[in-house]
Design a protein around this motif. Structure first.
Motif, PDB file in Angstrom:
ATOM      1  N   ALA A 118       0.829  -1.208   0.000  1.00 52.74           N
ATOM      2  CA  ALA A 118       0.000   0.000   0.000  1.00 52.74           C
ATOM      3  C   ALA A 118       0.862   1.256   0.000  1.00 52.74           C
ATOM      4  CB  ALA A 118      -0.922  -0.010   1.214  1.00 52.74           C
ATOM      5  N   TYR A 119       1.934   1.246   0.771  1.00 49.97           N
ATOM      6  CA  TYR A 119       2.830   2.398   0.834  1.00 49.97           C
ATOM      7  C   TYR A 119       3.524   2.628  -0.516  1.00 49.97           C
ATOM      8  CZ  TYR A 119       6.236   5.604   2.846  1.00 49.97           C
ATOM      9  OH  TYR A 119       6.998   6.707   3.125  1.00 49.97           O
ATOM     10  N   ASP A 145      -5.053  -9.667  -6.155  1.00 53.06           N
ATOM     11  CA  ASP A 145      -4.316  -8.501  -5.660  1.00 53.06           C
ATOM     12  C   ASP A 145      -4.168  -7.422  -6.722  1.00 53.06           C
ATOM     13  OD1 ASP A 145      -3.957  -9.271  -3.048  1.00 53.06           O
ATOM     14  OD2 ASP A 145      -1.980 -10.128  -3.365  1.00 53.06           O
ATOM     15  N   VAL A 146      -3.755  -7.807  -7.903  1.00 50.38           N
ATOM     16  CA  VAL A 146      -3.581  -6.821  -8.978  1.00 50.38           C
ATOM     17  C   VAL A 146      -4.915  -6.164  -9.320  1.00 50.38           C
ATOM     18  CG1 VAL A 146      -3.001  -6.543 -11.413  1.00 50.38           C
ATOM     19  CG2 VAL A 146      -1.499  -7.846  -9.928  1.00 50.38           C
ATOM     20  N   SER A 147      -5.982  -6.930  -9.351  1.00 53.89           N
ATOM     21  CA  SER A 147      -7.300  -6.363  -9.656  1.00 53.89           C
ATOM     22  C   SER A 147      -7.738  -5.365  -8.596  1.00 53.89           C
ATOM     23  CB  SER A 147      -8.342  -7.476  -9.764  1.00 53.89           C
ATOM     24  OG  SER A 147      -7.988  -8.386 -10.751  1.00 53.89           O
ATOM     25  N   VAL A 148      -7.568  -5.726  -7.331  1.00 52.15           N
ATOM     26  CA  VAL A 148      -7.966  -4.827  -6.244  1.00 52.15           C
ATOM     27  C   VAL A 148      -7.119  -3.563  -6.248  1.00 52.15           C
ATOM     28  CG1 VAL A 148      -7.943  -4.582  -3.725  1.00 52.15           C
ATOM     29  CG2 VAL A 148      -8.977  -6.581  -4.770  1.00 52.15           C
ATOM     30  N   ASN A 171       4.118  -3.773  -8.373  1.00 51.12           N
ATOM     31  CA  ASN A 171       3.886  -3.988  -6.948  1.00 51.12           C
ATOM     32  C   ASN A 171       3.677  -5.469  -6.648  1.00 51.12           C
ATOM     33  OD1 ASN A 171       3.526  -3.370  -4.275  1.00 51.12           O
ATOM     34  ND2 ASN A 171       1.407  -2.780  -4.513  1.00 51.12           N
ATOM     35  N   ASN A 172       2.940  -6.148  -7.500  1.00 49.60           N
ATOM     36  CA  ASN A 172       2.726  -7.578  -7.316  1.00 49.60           C
ATOM     37  C   ASN A 172       4.035  -8.349  -7.441  1.00 49.60           C
ATOM     38  OD1 ASN A 172       1.324  -9.922  -6.897  1.00 49.60           O
ATOM     39  ND2 ASN A 172       0.830 -10.175  -9.057  1.00 49.60           N
ATOM     40  N   ASN A 179      -1.322   3.019 -13.980  1.00 46.88           N
ATOM     41  CA  ASN A 179      -1.889   2.344 -12.813  1.00 46.88           C
ATOM     42  C   ASN A 179      -1.800   0.829 -12.945  1.00 46.88           C
ATOM     43  OD1 ASN A 179      -2.524   4.795 -11.704  1.00 46.88           O
ATOM     44  ND2 ASN A 179      -4.658   4.736 -12.334  1.00 46.88           N
ATOM     45  N   LEU A 180      -2.054   0.323 -14.136  1.00 47.15           N
ATOM     46  CA  LEU A 180      -1.945  -1.116 -14.356  1.00 47.15           C
ATOM     47  C   LEU A 180      -0.495  -1.576 -14.222  1.00 47.15           C
ATOM     48  CD1 LEU A 180      -3.376  -3.735 -15.153  1.00 47.15           C
ATOM     49  CD2 LEU A 180      -2.942  -3.138 -17.535  1.00 47.15           C
ATOM     50  N   PHE A 181       0.426  -0.835 -14.810  1.00 51.16           N
ATOM     51  CA  PHE A 181       1.848  -1.167 -14.711  1.00 51.16           C
ATOM     52  C   PHE A 181       2.319  -1.113 -13.259  1.00 51.16           C
ATOM     53  CE2 PHE A 181       6.320   0.253 -14.788  1.00 51.16           C
ATOM     54  CZ  PHE A 181       6.882  -0.863 -15.390  1.00 51.16           C
ATOM     55  N   LEU A 182       1.890  -0.108 -12.520  1.00 55.80           N
ATOM     56  CA  LEU A 182       2.271   0.021 -11.117  1.00 55.80           C
ATOM     57  C   LEU A 182       1.724  -1.136 -10.289  1.00 55.80           C
ATOM     58  CD1 LEU A 182       3.905   2.060  -9.517  1.00 55.80           C
ATOM     59  CD2 LEU A 182       1.770   3.189  -8.923  1.00 55.80           C
ATOM     60  N   SER A 183       0.509  -1.576 -10.574  1.00 56.17           N
ATOM     61  CA  SER A 183      -0.066  -2.722  -9.869  1.00 56.17           C
ATOM     62  C   SER A 183       0.726  -3.993 -10.150  1.00 56.17           C
ATOM     63  CB  SER A 183      -1.520  -2.927 -10.277  1.00 56.17           C
ATOM     64  OG  SER A 183      -2.294  -1.817  -9.928  1.00 56.17           O
TER      65      SER A 183
END
Length: 106
Positions: A17-18, A61-64, A87-88, A80-84
Protein backbone atom coordinates in the motif's frame (compact mmCIF):
# COMPACT_ATOMS: atom_id res chain seq x y z
CA UNK A 1 3.68 -20.10 13.27
CA UNK A 2 0.23 -18.59 12.70
CA UNK A 3 1.23 -15.36 14.45
CA UNK A 4 4.37 -15.15 12.30
CA UNK A 5 2.23 -15.64 9.19
CA UNK A 6 -0.15 -12.87 10.25
CA UNK A 7 2.70 -10.46 10.95
CA UNK A 8 4.33 -11.21 7.58
CA UNK A 9 1.01 -10.70 5.77
CA UNK A 10 0.42 -7.41 7.56
CA UNK A 11 3.92 -6.14 6.74
CA UNK A 12 3.58 -7.16 3.09
CA UNK A 13 0.17 -5.50 2.87
CA UNK A 14 1.43 -2.27 4.39
CA UNK A 15 4.52 -2.17 2.16
CA UNK A 16 2.47 -2.74 -0.97
CA UNK A 17 0.00 0.00 0.00
CA UNK A 18 2.83 2.40 0.83
CA UNK A 19 4.57 1.65 -2.47
CA UNK A 20 1.40 2.26 -4.46
CA UNK A 21 0.63 5.44 -2.58
CA UNK A 22 4.06 7.00 -2.97
CA UNK A 23 4.61 6.14 -6.62
CA UNK A 24 1.19 7.19 -7.81
CA UNK A 25 1.09 10.56 -5.98
CA UNK A 26 -2.27 10.07 -4.31
CA UNK A 27 -3.57 13.08 -2.40
CA UNK A 28 -5.48 11.19 0.33
CA UNK A 29 -2.50 9.10 1.45
CA UNK A 30 -3.68 7.97 4.90
CA UNK A 31 -7.09 6.87 3.67
CA UNK A 32 -5.61 5.02 0.71
CA UNK A 33 -2.95 3.25 2.81
CA UNK A 34 -5.47 2.13 5.44
CA UNK A 35 -8.00 0.83 2.92
CA UNK A 36 -5.42 -0.86 0.70
CA UNK A 37 -3.59 -2.44 3.65
CA UNK A 38 -6.81 -3.80 5.12
CA UNK A 39 -8.12 -5.24 1.85
CA UNK A 40 -4.76 -6.75 0.86
CA UNK A 41 -4.30 -8.24 4.33
CA UNK A 42 -7.76 -9.84 4.24
CA UNK A 43 -7.24 -11.24 0.75
CA UNK A 44 -3.81 -12.63 1.63
CA UNK A 45 -5.08 -14.19 4.86
CA UNK A 46 -7.98 -15.85 3.05
CA UNK A 47 -5.60 -17.12 0.37
CA UNK A 48 -3.37 -18.60 3.08
CA UNK A 49 -6.31 -20.42 4.64
CA UNK A 50 -7.49 -21.74 1.27
CA UNK A 51 -3.90 -22.53 0.26
CA UNK A 52 -4.27 -20.54 -2.95
CA UNK A 53 -1.08 -18.54 -2.77
CA UNK A 54 -0.03 -18.18 -6.35
CA UNK A 55 -2.15 -17.40 -9.41
CA UNK A 56 -5.52 -16.64 -7.73
CA UNK A 57 -3.82 -14.41 -5.17
CA UNK A 58 -1.86 -12.55 -7.85
CA UNK A 59 -4.91 -11.93 -10.00
CA UNK A 60 -7.00 -10.79 -7.04
CA UNK A 61 -4.32 -8.50 -5.66
CA UNK A 62 -3.58 -6.82 -8.98
CA UNK A 63 -7.30 -6.36 -9.66
CA UNK A 64 -7.97 -4.83 -6.24
CA UNK A 65 -4.94 -2.52 -6.44
CA UNK A 66 -5.90 -1.42 -9.93
CA UNK A 67 -9.49 -0.69 -8.86
CA UNK A 68 -8.33 1.24 -5.80
CA UNK A 69 -5.87 3.25 -7.89
CA UNK A 70 -8.68 4.03 -10.33
CA UNK A 71 -10.90 5.19 -7.46
CA UNK A 72 -8.29 7.41 -5.85
CA UNK A 73 -6.56 8.56 -9.02
CA UNK A 74 -8.70 8.89 -12.12
CA UNK A 75 -5.94 9.36 -14.70
CA UNK A 76 -3.19 7.27 -16.22
CA UNK A 77 -4.87 3.95 -16.95
CA UNK A 78 -1.76 2.14 -18.22
CA UNK A 79 0.49 3.60 -15.52
CA UNK A 80 -1.89 2.34 -12.81
CA UNK A 81 -1.95 -1.12 -14.36
CA UNK A 82 1.85 -1.17 -14.71
CA UNK A 83 2.27 0.02 -11.12
CA UNK A 84 -0.07 -2.72 -9.87
CA UNK A 85 1.91 -5.37 -11.74
CA UNK A 86 5.26 -4.07 -10.47
CA UNK A 87 3.89 -3.99 -6.95
CA UNK A 88 2.73 -7.58 -7.32
CA UNK A 89 6.17 -8.62 -8.54
CA UNK A 90 7.84 -6.99 -5.53
CA UNK A 91 5.31 -8.59 -3.18
CA UNK A 92 5.90 -12.00 -4.74
CA UNK A 93 9.64 -11.62 -4.25
CA UNK A 94 9.12 -10.75 -0.60
CA UNK A 95 6.82 -13.76 -0.20
CA UNK A 96 9.45 -16.05 -1.68
CA UNK A 97 12.00 -14.56 0.70
CA UNK A 98 9.73 -15.03 3.73
CA UNK A 99 8.87 -18.62 2.80
CA UNK A 100 12.56 -19.39 2.36
CA UNK A 101 13.33 -17.79 5.71
CA UNK A 102 10.59 -19.75 7.47
CA UNK A 103 11.72 -23.03 5.92
CA UNK A 104 15.30 -22.38 7.07
CA UNK A 105 14.28 -21.32 10.60
CA UNK A 106 11.62 -23.95 11.28
Amino acid sequence: MILFDIVINLIESFLSAYFLCNFSNIIQKKKFIIITTAITFIITSIANVLDANFIPLMITDVSVWFILLRLFKQKYFLFNLFLSLINNFILDLSSIFSVTLVSVLF
